[in-house]
Design an enzyme around this catalytic site. Structure first.
Site, PDB file in Angstrom:
ATOM      1  N   ASP A 126       0.856  -5.184  -6.961  1.00 52.55           N
ATOM      2  CA  ASP A 126       0.564  -5.994  -6.062  1.00 52.55           C
ATOM      3  C   ASP A 126       0.094  -5.927  -4.840  1.00 52.55           C
ATOM      4  O   ASP A 126       0.473  -4.613  -4.387  1.00 52.55           O
ATOM      5  CB  ASP A 126       1.502  -7.491  -6.255  1.00 52.55           C
TER       6      ASP A 126
ATOM      7  N   ASP B 111      -0.549  -7.022  -0.875  1.00 52.03           N
ATOM      8  CA  ASP B 111       0.011  -7.501   0.296  1.00 52.03           C
ATOM      9  C   ASP B 111       1.638  -8.541   0.366  1.00 52.03           C
ATOM     10  O   ASP B 111       1.432  -8.743  -0.306  1.00 52.03           O
ATOM     11  CB  ASP B 111      -1.233  -9.103   1.293  1.00 52.03           C
TER      12      ASP B 111
HETATM   13  C1  XBP Z   1      -1.965 -11.881  -0.414  1.00 56.24           C
HETATM   14  C2  XBP Z   1      -3.278 -13.066  -0.865  1.00 56.24           C
HETATM   15  C3  XBP Z   1      -4.699 -13.025   0.385  1.00 56.24           C
HETATM   16  C4  XBP Z   1      -4.019 -12.092   1.816  1.00 56.24           C
HETATM   17  C5  XBP Z   1      -5.169 -11.964   2.843  1.00 56.24           C
HETATM   18  O1  XBP Z   1      -2.866 -11.556  -1.271  1.00 56.24           O
HETATM   19  O2  XBP Z   1      -3.170 -14.360  -0.906  1.00 56.24           O
HETATM   20  O3  XBP Z   1      -5.369 -13.743   0.387  1.00 56.24           O
HETATM   21  O4  XBP Z   1      -3.521 -12.941   2.489  1.00 56.24           O
HETATM   22  O5  XBP Z   1      -6.443 -11.298   2.446  1.00 56.24           O
HETATM   23  P1  XBP Z   1      -1.131 -10.640  -2.579  1.00 56.24           P
HETATM   24  P2  XBP Z   1      -8.022 -12.544   2.000  1.00 56.24           P
HETATM   25  O6  XBP Z   1      -2.256 -10.728  -4.312  1.00 56.24           O
HETATM   26  O7  XBP Z   1      -2.119  -9.402  -2.328  1.00 56.24           O
HETATM   27  O8  XBP Z   1      -0.050 -10.557  -2.297  1.00 56.24           O
HETATM   28  O9  XBP Z   1      -8.021 -13.084   3.825  1.00 56.24           O
HETATM   29  O10 XBP Z   1      -8.709 -10.954   1.916  1.00 56.24           O
HETATM   30  O11 XBP Z   1      -7.733 -13.425   1.049  1.00 56.24           O
HETATM   31 MG    MG Z   2       1.440 -10.343  -2.589  1.00 56.90          MG
END
Ligand code: XBP
Ligand code: MG
Length: 232
Positions: free
Chosen positions: A8, A10
């Site tokens: 993953d 973020d």
């Molecule tokens: C986490 C998310 C993303 C980020 C914001 O993604 O849910 O929406 O919070 O990025 P991950 P965007 O699957 O990597 O944990 O504004 O581009 O959506």
């Molecule tokens: Mg994440």
């Protein structure tokens, strides 16, 4: 049989959600909106994955001053595009680091000729910004497969993005291990049949992870052999 580790982004590669939160607030200010997502509210809003979906949810749930009566889609898209621009600038100017153990886990996987993939809800541009800032020259080339954002119809916790990663890797779920930070991400990977390691982050530490194969503070606290034991 090839093996792969699917990361993953973020909260897992790096603690990026605080930067996302600041980027959302910057975009709100630029649009002349009085909205400001504080940490506690943002933690609740993270239950909705995807920045556009999160903004739409906020409007529909709280009916904040300044939300349009029509063409909400266009409004959300424009606001999110501004947020993505702000995020890239903040990452480039900031001091985000990979979480403890991420770099060494990637290096060990490379040494063992495991394949590496990303499966994320985030916008693709955010991945480039983060990897440029933290992985210098290697960057996106570290990963054989990158599945992100709107490339799938249903975002996490739906399994779509992990199923797409398996398809693009050409591997069965039993040859892969996923690494996540959130319950939404864990449910997505498990629904795709992938054994998952969770390294909870600042915004997800309170969540439930009983479906995880391993829960550990961070990858620095994980012996690589424990990760390897999850391949089937
Ligand atoms: C986490 C998310 C993303 C980020 C914001 O993604 O849910 O929406 O919070 O990025 P991950 P965007 O699957 O990597 O944990 O504004 O581009 O959506
Ligand atoms: Mg994440």
């Amino acid at each position: 049989m090839d093996r792969a580790i699917i990361f993953d982004v973020d909260g897992t590669l790096a603690e990026t959600e605080e930067t996302h939160r600041r980027a959302f607030n910057q975009a709100f200010r630029e649009a002349g909106l009085s909205w400001a997502w504080e940490r506690h509210q943002y933690q609740d809003l993270l239950a909705v994955t995807g920045g556009k979906e999160r903004i739409r949810h906020f409007v529909e749930a709280f009916d904040p001053v300044g939300a349009p009566d029509e063409n909400l889609d266009g409004f959300v898209r424009a606001l999110h595009a501004a947020k993505t621009t702000a995020y890239a600038r903040m990452v480039a100017d900031g001091d985000l680091q990979l979480r403890p153990g991420v770099r060494s886990t990637i290096a060990t996987a490379q040494r063992k000729r495991y394949r590496l993939a990303l499966a994320t809800t985030t916008t693709p541009a955010n991945i480039d910004a983060l990897l440029d800032a933290t992985c210098s020259d290697a960057g996106r080339d570290l990963f054989d497969v990158v599945c992100a954002g709107d490339s799938v119809p249903n975002k996490k916790p739906a399994p779509d993005v992990y199923l797409r990663a398996l398809d693009e890797l050409g591997l069965p779920s039993t040859s892969c291990v996923a690494i996540e930070d959130s319950r939404n991400g864990l449910l997505s990977a498990v629904a795709a049949g992938i054994r998952t390691i969770v390294t909870p982050g600042m915004y997800t530490r309170h969540e439930a992870f009983e479906e995880a194969a391993i829960v550990v503070d961070d990858l620095a606290a994980l012996d690589f052999a424990e990760l390897e034991s999850l391949f089937r």
